[in-house]
Scaffold this active site. Structure first.
Site, short mmCIF file in Angstrom:
data_model
loop_
_atom_site.label_atom_id
_atom_site.label_comp_id
_atom_site.label_asym_id
_atom_site.label_seq_id
_atom_site.Cartn_x
_atom_site.Cartn_y
_atom_site.Cartn_z
N ARG A 51 -59.74 -0.75 -3.26
CA ARG A 51 -61.25 -0.32 -3.94
C ARG A 51 -61.17 1.16 -3.83
NH1 ARG A 51 -63.24 -5.25 -1.76
NH2 ARG A 51 -64.06 -6.43 -3.55
N ASP A 184 -45.94 -15.63 9.58
CA ASP A 184 -46.24 -15.50 11.03
C ASP A 184 -45.22 -14.56 11.63
OD1 ASP A 184 -45.92 -15.86 13.95
OD2 ASP A 184 -46.85 -17.82 13.88
N HIS A 185 -45.80 -13.19 11.93
CA HIS A 185 -44.58 -12.46 11.91
C HIS A 185 -43.79 -12.54 13.28
CE1 HIS A 185 -47.49 -10.59 15.00
NE2 HIS A 185 -46.42 -9.61 15.56
N LYS A 189 -39.44 -11.93 14.46
CA LYS A 189 -38.73 -10.89 15.60
C LYS A 189 -37.36 -11.47 15.99
CE LYS A 189 -43.31 -10.39 17.79
NZ LYS A 189 -43.52 -8.67 18.12
N GLU A 223 -50.75 -9.13 26.72
CA GLU A 223 -50.71 -8.01 26.01
C GLU A 223 -51.63 -7.21 27.03
OE1 GLU A 223 -51.16 -7.98 21.47
OE2 GLU A 223 -52.43 -9.53 22.21
N ASP A 242 -56.23 -16.80 17.34
CA ASP A 242 -55.41 -15.55 17.12
C ASP A 242 -53.90 -15.65 17.43
OD1 ASP A 242 -55.31 -12.69 15.87
OD2 ASP A 242 -55.07 -12.19 18.18
N HIS A 247 -48.52 -18.08 17.03
CA HIS A 247 -47.13 -17.58 17.30
C HIS A 247 -46.63 -18.38 18.50
CE1 HIS A 247 -48.53 -14.07 14.99
NE2 HIS A 247 -49.24 -13.63 15.75
N LYS A 347 -55.45 -10.97 26.32
CA LYS A 347 -55.54 -9.54 26.03
C LYS A 347 -55.87 -8.79 27.51
CE LYS A 347 -55.98 -9.39 21.25
NZ LYS A 347 -54.51 -9.01 20.69
C1 BG6 Z 1 -51.48 -10.51 15.88
C2 BG6 Z 1 -52.66 -10.71 16.70
O1 BG6 Z 1 -50.86 -11.67 14.95
O2 BG6 Z 1 -50.30 -10.35 16.79
C3 BG6 Z 1 -53.00 -9.34 17.32
O3 BG6 Z 1 -53.78 -10.83 15.47
C4 BG6 Z 1 -51.94 -9.43 18.45
O4 BG6 Z 1 -54.15 -9.62 18.19
C5 BG6 Z 1 -50.54 -9.25 17.85
O5 BG6 Z 1 -52.12 -8.18 19.15
C6 BG6 Z 1 -49.32 -9.14 18.67
O6 BG6 Z 1 -48.11 -8.87 17.96
P1 BG6 Z 1 -47.01 -8.21 18.62
O7 BG6 Z 1 -45.85 -8.12 17.43
O8 BG6 Z 1 -47.49 -6.68 18.87
O9 BG6 Z 1 -46.82 -8.81 19.86
#
Ligand code: BG6
Length: 503
Positions: A51, A184-185, A189, A223, A242, A247, A347
């Protein structure tokens, strides 16, 4: 996911949310590294949309500063200037249908210039509530062609089972499942992908990979960071939505799945869904026996004073949102009957540590006296996902000396020692897979819904009962006592071994 460099057709990548954090921290650095490695197609165009009013140069400048900060490799001016010639910016309001016609014109224009059709990839890097308008906008401009269009959707995919089903319905009315890439990143990995290689490319482990030899499995994603200014989002999410829903359950699927008959998108995803479908339902009245939640209060992390979650910006002073969740799940099938899977994530914990522990059962009969085996513990396999990347096998040896004294030692493999190259970032792998049209590492609609189904009873109970003990762990600790109690009731304990102990 093939490793050879196949030639990619001309591609236009349109990013909704071009000026947002995800684009500058993850997507552009990933694309820059793909460019350095020669993976990008010869004809390639990135159109960032947003935007905000900006011209191409403003946009490039903004991305350059962030790329220097977040790229895994140095950003050299010369290379950047070649790469940045791919980058363009368009001011777009995703809620305005007319803007999609302008995007379409832009794409047609470039196709004329290149004298070639393109693969069009639409990337939703905007908040989840914009998915509907983006999908409808693309439909109204007829930007949905099955052969040439792909859509990439970021998590969170829905807020609960109902909203996920609704979202799937909206997206699937316009796009075929083969066009949809739900990210889902964690699945991108290296060390997560390596779980498949470890299990299915070695004859050694699969014979013991079941209830006869494995006592239990622990999956930890710890984390040190708190919510990092994402309080607004996190207040409506919490650790269960989250991290666990996506994950951790995906890692569990890779650990627990049956061998697929082939390494392709449908076979792999079918076997993962089998796992989720076999997870034993937790009755709501028993949720306290299977799940524990926590929220961090003020504390210290690496010598720095850290505020509690309720003191973070955009967080309610009475927030019931959990920043830590631990679960015990059972998978009701032949392989895993009776083997608990303990999952936890939080966290503001003492360490950054993502690890899977496969705890084996003790030997059926010990020959050695109790004095010979003081620190004796059953074997275990430790899969280190991050920050250390590797695999270790803990086993026993005879300690040198005149007596039979046992000692626990490690056989270990480290990525950094075995391969002297930095592995690609998850987003590099995933973006390349979208360009190649490979959905193996992406979430299929039914997979997302099954994962929501698994956590639904816990979500329901946690939403209806206010956590009077919050905050119940200090930032910089290992989480709430209730998580220790969850596993202790089974006569077990969490394993917090430092990767450095395996050297
Ligand atoms: C994300 C979450 O999907 O993954 C975050 O929304 C989290 O809260 C993050 O910190 C962690 O990803 P990575 O790759 O840093 O372990």
């Amino acid at each position: 996911m093939p490793n050879s460099k196949i030639e990619l057709p001309p591609i236009v990548l349109v990013i909704f949310g071009g000026s947002g954090d995800l684009t500058s921290r993850k997507l552009i650095p990933a694309l820059y590294n793909l460019f350095l490695d020669g993976w990008l197609p010869e004809r390639f165009m990135i159109i960032g949309t947003g935007r905000t009013e900006m011209d191409d140069q403003d946009f490039k400048n903004l991305l350059y500063e962030k790329a220097k900060q977040f790229s895994r490799r140095n950003v050299e001016e010369e290379q950047w200037s070649i790469f940045s010639s791919y980058i363009h910016y368009m001011q777009v309001d995703p809620s305005n249908l007319h803007d999609y016609d302008i995007i379409k014109e832009r794409i047609s224009h470039i196709e004329e210039e290149w004298q070639s059709k393109t693969i069009r990839i639409f990337y939703q890097a905007t908040p989840p509530d914009t998915v509907k308008e983006i999908v409808e906008g693309l439909k109204s401009a007829s930007l949905t062609d099955l052969k040439t269009t792909r859509i990439v959707l970021e998590k969170p995919f829905g807020h609960d089972l109902r909203s996920a089903i609704e979202l799937n319905r909206i997206v699937s009315e316009v796009f075929d499942e083969s066009q949809i890439y739900r990210i889902d990143h964690y699945l991108g990995k290296e060390t997560v992908q390596n779980i498949l290689a470890f299990r299915f490319a070695n004859a050694l482990f699969e014979p013991i990979w079941d209830r006869r030899y494995i006592d239990h499995v622990q999956i930890t994603v710890a984390e040190q960071v708190g919510v990092e200014g994402r309080g607004g989002y996190y207040e409506h999410a919490g650790a269960l939505r989250d991290m666990i829903q996506n994950h951790l359950l995906q890692i569990m699927c890779l650990i627990a799945m049956e061998p697929p008959v082939a390494f392709n998108a449908d076979e792999v995803r079918n076997r993962k869904i089998d796992v989720l479908r076999a997870v034993r339902n937790i009755p709501e009245e028993d949720v306290h026996l299977f799940a524990a939640r926590g929220q961090y209060g003020p504390g210290w992390i690496e010598g720095k004073r850290v505020p509690g979650y309720r003191q973070e910006p955009k967080v309610s002073p009475n927030s019931p949102t959990e920043t830590f969740a631990a679960l015990k799940l059972f998978i009701d099938n032949w392989r895993w009957q009776g083997v608990p899977f303990y999952l936890r994530s939080g966290k503001a914990l003492a360490q950054n540590l993502t690890q899977v522990i496969i705890q084996l059962k003790p030997v059926p009969h010990s020959l050695f006296s109790s004095s010979a085996s003081l620190d004796w513990q059953p074997n275990r396999i430790e899969i280190d996902i991050q920050p250390v990347e590797g695999i270790a096998l803990r086993f026993h040896v005879k300690q040198p000396g005149m007596n039979m004294q046992l000692s626990s030692q490690y056989m270990s493999f480290r990525y950094s020692e075995a391969f002297h190259v930095a592995p690609p970032e998850a987003y590099e792998t995933l973006l390349l897979d979208v360009m190649r049209g490979d959905t193996t590492l992406f979430m299929r609609a039914d997979q997302v819904e099954c994962a929501w189904h698994v956590i639904t009873p816990i979500l329901n109970v946690w939403q209806s009962i206010y956590p009077v003990d919050f905050p119940n762990y200090a930032a910089g600790s290992w989480g709430p006592e209730s998580a220790d109690a969850l596993i202790a009731q089974d006569g077990r304990r969490w394993i917090w071994f430092q990767p450095s102990e395996k050297v």
